[in-house]
Design a protein around this motif. Structure first.
Motif, PDB file in Angstrom:
ATOM      1  N   ALA A  85     -28.421 -38.170  18.674  1.00 24.95           N
ATOM      2  CA  ALA A  85     -28.903 -37.078  19.388  1.00 24.95           C
ATOM      3  C   ALA A  85     -28.027 -36.088  19.768  1.00 24.95           C
ATOM      4  N   GLN A  98     -28.589 -34.912  12.939  1.00 28.01           N
ATOM      5  CA  GLN A  98     -29.135 -35.803  14.189  1.00 28.01           C
ATOM      6  C   GLN A  98     -30.153 -36.804  13.463  1.00 28.01           C
ATOM      7  N   ASP A 145     -31.850 -38.985  15.357  1.00 26.99           N
ATOM      8  CA  ASP A 145     -32.973 -39.355  16.319  1.00 26.99           C
ATOM      9  C   ASP A 145     -33.084 -41.221  16.258  1.00 26.99           C
ATOM     10  N   ASP A 159     -33.381 -43.056  14.163  1.00 27.32           N
ATOM     11  CA  ASP A 159     -34.468 -43.420  13.299  1.00 27.32           C
ATOM     12  C   ASP A 159     -33.675 -44.127  12.125  1.00 27.32           C
ATOM     13  N   SER A 194     -30.009 -29.154  19.437  1.00 23.39           N
ATOM     14  CA  SER A 194     -31.055 -30.265  19.082  1.00 23.39           C
ATOM     15  C   SER A 194     -32.301 -29.694  18.703  1.00 23.39           C
ATOM     16  N   ALA A 211     -34.285 -29.748  14.880  1.00 20.86           N
ATOM     17  CA  ALA A 211     -35.561 -30.116  14.801  1.00 20.86           C
ATOM     18  C   ALA A 211     -36.398 -29.350  14.368  1.00 20.86           C
TER      19      ALA A 211
END
Lengths: 339, 339
Positions: free
Chosen positions: A70, A98, A100, A102, B81, B85
DNA sequence: CTGAAAGCGCTTACAG
DNA sequence: CTGAAAGCGCTTACAG
């Protein structure tokens, strides 16, 4: 959108495309007057090379990626900033990604960012273990940063988390504290990242060396390393029968959450409870009270990661390396009070 | 590095390159059995398209860049961020770039990131004015974020800084404070960014509406919006003859620096001095005491920026737009005390 | 020291 | 519904 091509410049300067290319790429053996004429044409036309074409031709793009869980987590933001700075010095452009945290995103990124677009990758993995990473059909040079999940099969740079964590614990023990809570234990299925396990190890080792045992009531499990979790876990600690006299938080954000709750409860830091964190993010320096913390050398981390990557790109089959960067305990008010 | 090409897949599946391309790109009219055979070959060989080639051919890369002054400044980290996204939802990959607030770097970035590599750019300028940007030979779609330096010639999205700043000032005035210091005034030659000037305007307007005048002794000039500067300026304020009973800091980092110094001096917040910031970074929520602040809708900021860019890329000559996103005053302990 | 030409891997009119 | 071929802009052996 005026797409000035090498051939346009060549026409203007009255030379071949090859010669223009030579000038653009700083090739030595070009006659000075030719060079001057070409340079003039370059300037007049405002030529800028098409990187896609260059990259297609050369198989290298000059792009490297940095993938962190992040961007808005201070530690990673500071790390990213350092990596970008270090890579820029080498003339690389950094694509920050980024994940996350995941697993799918980490896998994609490790697989080369869905395209032969990047020359290399610096990855701070959370979800993926070394095995996953090794297995994934990677075709891009990879350096792991920040986690000791590497089993030696992949280049890796990190701080010695066990030693650092032990140092932090010893610091509060040396202050005479004996009920040292730890914030950062994670349930097994959350502990992929390795960091939790390593810092836990250092904490337990320090307690053991002092003749103390880790008490489960002072090591609440938390699900993420955030201020909110640190606050919640501290609330839980304070609701217990006996109050800890020190808290070692496995990162500064957890510690900041703890500080917040302690203040709410009217407890004095460090008199009632000493608090030490990990990471040395900027927020900690200006917290009330300023936060003691373990400071990993982030600039070194970034520099080493970039160097390892450069080496790996140049020599794909060079032996893997595992680099440790130094850390330092910064004792501030939250453990030793106003100086 | 096994470089599986479209032609390899075609050979394996016994079809032409064109057909494989059709399958890869989800073209409709491919016979189901052909598609299946191609898909199988694709999977077996682990094909991934070469983005450089695709980009060279199509003139689009699917990459957009976000350029911010610094990644390790919490506000920009949170903004980045959000932008990543929002862009990811559109299938874009975001290249995050750090300009260090340097005019040269901003110019380079605005000029297309030294290559026809990116399809568009979202820039948070500090050093460059609208005029510079317009003049620079840009050939890349551009959206400005966060500063009202645009003169309408470039797409732009921001919060209404004047209104937001006025709201923050009015908040402390409504609490009965009359000696309201402002942290964030900048000398003219530092004030490129526009933010300083706009927030100053809102502050002065609010004071004026309350029948007060801005007092130079309570508006120290600062050189950067950091905790350190906030701390230093607050020290200076406290050294003055009369103490302010409120501080409006033009960003949260300045406010956090102020909080730090007030605590050091044993002053109570908000009883002795109320403090309100701007940006709503996460650090402020867990500060001691929690920091009141103006919260711009960062998610909306990111979403609008990405949408403006998408529109600009699709229709390069569409009229420019200037979008304002909402803000909200969050009154926390640092102005209204423990609830 | 410089030129003509091939080819990196893809997409896309153009045919069929 | 599918194939053969051109061309995106560059670099690089290969000649001269």
């Amino acid at each position: 959108m005026t797409a000035v091509r090498l051939s346009d410049v060549a026409a203007r300067a009255g030379v071949s495309v090859k010669t223009v290319s030579n000038v653009v790429n700083g090739y030595e053996h070009v006659r000075p007057e030719t060079r001057a004429r070409v340079q003039a044409a370059l300037d007049e036309l405002g030529y800028r090379p098409n990187l896609s074409a260059r990259s297609l031709r050369q198989g290298r793009s000059g792009l490297v990626a940095l993938a962190v869980p992040a961007l808005d987590v201070p530690y990673f933001a500071e790390l990213a900033s350092s990596v970008v700075a270090a890579a820029t010095e080498l003339g690389w452009t950094v694509l920050v990604d980024q994940t996350d945290g995941d697993a799918g995103r980490e896998r994609d990124v490790a697989a080369g960012l869905s395209g032969h677009l990047i020359d290399g990758l610096i990855l701070s993995p959370v979800a993926l273990g070394a095995a996953d990473l090794r297995r994934s059909e990677r075709d891009v040079p990879l350096v792991l940063i920040g986690e000791r999940i590497s089993d030696g099969a992949i280049d890796h740079v990190a701080v010695d988390n066990v030693a650092a964590s032990r140092t932090a614990t010893e610091h509060v023990l040396s202050l005479g504290r004996t009920r040292v809570a730890a914030l950062g234990f994670q349930a097994a299925d959350h502990a992929h990242s390795g960091v939790a396990a390593l810092r836990r190890q250092g904490y337990v080792a320090a307690l053991g060396a002092a003749g103390l045992a880790a008490d489960p009531t002072w090591t609440p499990e938390i699900s993420s390393y955030t201020r909110a979790e640190g606050a919640a876990a501290t609330e839980a600690l304070l609701a217990g029968a006996e109050r800890p006299d020190a808290i070692f938080a496995f990162n500064d954000e957890l510690a900041l959450g703890a500080l917040h709750v302690l203040a709410r409860h009217g407890l004095r830091v460090p008199d009632d409870v000493a608090v030490v964190g990990f990471d040395d993010i900027e927020d900690g320096r200006y917290a009330n009270p300023p936060l003691s913390t373990v400071s990993p050398d982030k600039a070194a981390l970034a520099r080493e990661a970039v160097q390892l990557l450069q080496r790996r790109i140049a020599e794909p089959s060079t032996p893997t390396r595992d680099v440790q960067v130094p850390f330092e305990l910064l004792a501030r008010d939250s453990t030793i009070g106003r100086r």
